[in-house]
Design a protein around this motif. Sequence first.
Motif, PDB file in Angstrom:
ATOM      1  N   UNK A 138       8.908 -40.491 -51.815  1.00 10.62           N
ATOM      2  CA  UNK A 138      10.094 -39.983 -51.127  1.00 10.62           C
ATOM      3  C   UNK A 138      11.130 -39.367 -52.056  1.00 10.62           C
ATOM      4  N   UNK A 139      11.090 -39.684 -53.360  1.00 11.79           N
ATOM      5  CA  UNK A 139      12.202 -39.291 -54.228  1.00 11.79           C
ATOM      6  C   UNK A 139      12.427 -37.787 -54.277  1.00 11.79           C
ATOM      7  N   UNK A 140      11.359 -36.989 -54.251  1.00  9.00           N
ATOM      8  CA  UNK A 140      11.549 -35.530 -54.273  1.00  9.00           C
ATOM      9  C   UNK A 140      12.241 -35.040 -53.013  1.00  9.00           C
ATOM     10  N   UNK A 141      11.977 -35.705 -51.877  1.00 10.25           N
ATOM     11  CA  UNK A 141      12.633 -35.325 -50.635  1.00 10.25           C
ATOM     12  C   UNK A 141      14.135 -35.591 -50.665  1.00 10.25           C
ATOM     13  N   UNK A 142      14.581 -36.414 -51.583  1.00 15.60           N
ATOM     14  CA  UNK A 142      15.999 -36.721 -51.716  1.00 15.60           C
ATOM     15  C   UNK A 142      16.606 -36.072 -52.959  1.00 15.60           C
ATOM     16  N   UNK A 143      15.788 -35.925 -54.006  1.00 15.51           N
ATOM     17  CA  UNK A 143      16.275 -35.291 -55.225  1.00 15.51           C
ATOM     18  C   UNK A 143      16.429 -33.787 -55.098  1.00 15.51           C
ATOM     19  N   UNK A 144      15.501 -33.129 -54.388  1.00 17.77           N
ATOM     20  CA  UNK A 144      15.600 -31.671 -54.227  1.00 17.77           C
ATOM     21  C   UNK A 144      16.846 -31.282 -53.442  1.00 17.77           C
ATOM     22  N   UNK A 145      17.143 -31.916 -52.302  1.00 18.91           N
ATOM     23  CA  UNK A 145      18.418 -31.620 -51.634  1.00 18.91           C
ATOM     24  C   UNK A 145      19.632 -31.894 -52.513  1.00 18.91           C
ATOM     25  N   UNK A 146      19.548 -32.908 -53.371  1.00 23.16           N
ATOM     26  CA  UNK A 146      20.645 -33.164 -54.301  1.00 23.16           C
ATOM     27  C   UNK A 146      20.887 -31.945 -55.189  1.00 23.16           C
TER      28      UNK A 146
END
Length: 786
Positions: free
Chosen positions: A692-700
Amino acid sequence: MTAGQPSRRHVLGLGLGAALALNTLPTFTAHAAPSRPTSSPLVPAREATTLWYPEPADEDLLIEQGLPLGNGRLGALVGADPARELFHVTDATLWTGGANTTLDADGQFPYGRDDFGSFTLLARVMLYLPGHEFSEVTDYRRSLDLSNGLVTTTYTKGKVRYVREMFASGPDDAIVVRLSQSGGGSLSGAVILSGTHGETTGVDEDRHLASFSAAFGNKLRYAAAVTAAGDGAIDATGTRVTFTDCSEVTLVISGGTDYAPDHAAGYRDPDADPLALAQDKARAATRTSGRRLRDTHVADYRSRYDRFALDLGASTGRQRGMDTWRRLQARAAEGAAPDPELEASYLQFGRYLTICGSRDGLPMGLQGLWLEGNTPDWMGDYHTDINLQMNYWLADRAGLGETFPAFADYCLAQLPAWSEVTQRQFQDSRNRYRNTSEKVAGWTVAFSTNPYGGLGWWWHPAGNAWLCESLHEHYAYTQDEEYLARIMPLLKGAVEFWQARLVTTTVDGREVLIDDHDWSPEHGPQDARGMTYTQELLWSLFGHYEEACRTLGRDPEHAATVRKLRDRLYLPKVSPKSGWLEEWMSEDNLGETTHRHLSPLINLFPGDRIRPDGGDPELLKGATALLTARGMESYGWACAWRAACWARLKDADKAYRLVLTNLRPWAGGDTGTARNFFDMYRVSDTRAIFQIDANLGTPTAMVEMLVHSRPGRIELLPALPDAWADSGSVAGVGARGGFTVDVSWRRGRVREATIRSVGGRRTTVVIGGRERKISLEPGKRVTLRG
């Protein structure tokens, strides 16, 4: 303090008694009946941000195609097959394993599904509607409505239009499925509850319930229940609840465990009855109509979702007419035009996952709440060398600060266990990272952690400092001194660990303090001293601790001692050989040039000691050279981190290219975005996983391209790419220092910006390179024009 069990006096001295007293309530517990909205809160379909598909998900590929539901504790993946709807149901606290605090012969903590443990499925639930096979229906569509927090399936059979609305309600603490129809039809079918660990499902015929309860070998007790309500016949038999000749049906799934975030109680609630709770919650929900359950959920969801809005420009009618998967494929085609609404929806999907995945209980681990089976890679755990931290980069930036306390509460609940194992085990002769000072104090962690205070894999000495970096950053956004006081035991314990660990060496004729034998995650020598990753984190940790002491009026003498230690820290330099920022105290690169981790750049992002404005230009040049050498291709989370770093360097082109890299449609390749927007990457020739981290890091990274902040400074549109430059706006962006920002632009220039104080008083706003100092009282705002 030497190795040994921490005394009760030491624990209370850290303030743990007061801090943890607020944090021991069980996760699955009874709640008062929620208030219900008096009017419909639904965003109209024509205005909603929606992902949609013209066919159901493949039942065997739900992790790539299923749509996620969640209320922070319960989660589900749903496939939306008209006749055979499969739900993979999870509870965030359903973990095997246990404390796991004894090193093995190699100096590692065991890391298996029985000793360390694993996140697992709670249940599989199957909804059957005979005669509704996909081949027999028309006008089929399934969608994830990000604006309302609903998964909806619609189709026509004969002359009847059927609608299936699915959601995980926070107020009602249950997963709800509302089946309705128009056109004179009826609904007949069954819902079947199955365990995934050998449980036996039974029924309560009088209360129309199917349920099971069981316990793991670690004595965690858990249960699940399903029920139905409708205007036709409702029955329970065998392992199923059936409904016959209904014009509308409401199905409810509930369940949970006796987990409690209380170290003193062994992370269990001895008074909990998971089966009774699951049954009571399911039955309670069915006393309310499906429409009112939906409206209650939507109102609750929108109270979070609507705090942030994003417009990156208009997509074309042709783009809007495509389903989500075709749209992803079209955007990735060579020479394709930008699709700004698709890119904005990707950011909003990250916010949806945050709302669904983080509420009052455990934080989001490697896969959030969503599983396809009971063997998630890396146990679905809480990794401390990037992943857990990245999962919460988005929260404060994107108007979801109330989801962050799950992270802080987790750390506070684990702190007594982490302190005990650190002081009992860190100096074990098998630990390659033990302190040469032969002293130990405070706490630290391993690379992997679980909800029972357990550790897995190698010790990770700097993990405490990185967790504290994230914890303190939430304070930087909110200026909430009550929160700062709560995390003070974590900050102080981490500082004390490093006071005992640091060693002295001489560099360029000056005595400096450096880390002891350590490992730059997850490459290079495992016995390096003074590596950049740790030195940068300690520079930040000591500064945050000193600031916290000053803000709270605590420990001035200790703060002064720590300030002197900070002044003596060795700080990294640029290699004269490579021109890169050194990752180790060596002119040579001792690891992999294109390694996935950007650990030596941790004070470029998420920290900000290395920066284009006001930082050391030589360090900035070296950091840029190292980032360039790391490359533009890697795993999704690693590309997200790279994108955020390039945004900090104000390189809009590279940051945007990395966002598009993560948006590439995944069709069995190395990395990319699956049909359901989950980030996937291949780990072998035959297997790929969701993380899941990319799904949250990319929007960041996307938010960082629009607004960058640090205490005392807010810069607008620092890395706006050409694809978004024509016109757009963003509202509700969190800014460090205690502010929120709304900004609109046209042709790449700021048109108008509104700065609101949520606790901050002074900052400098930078627009197009020009600075303006502003002063605000909390709750006040100022509007600036570009």
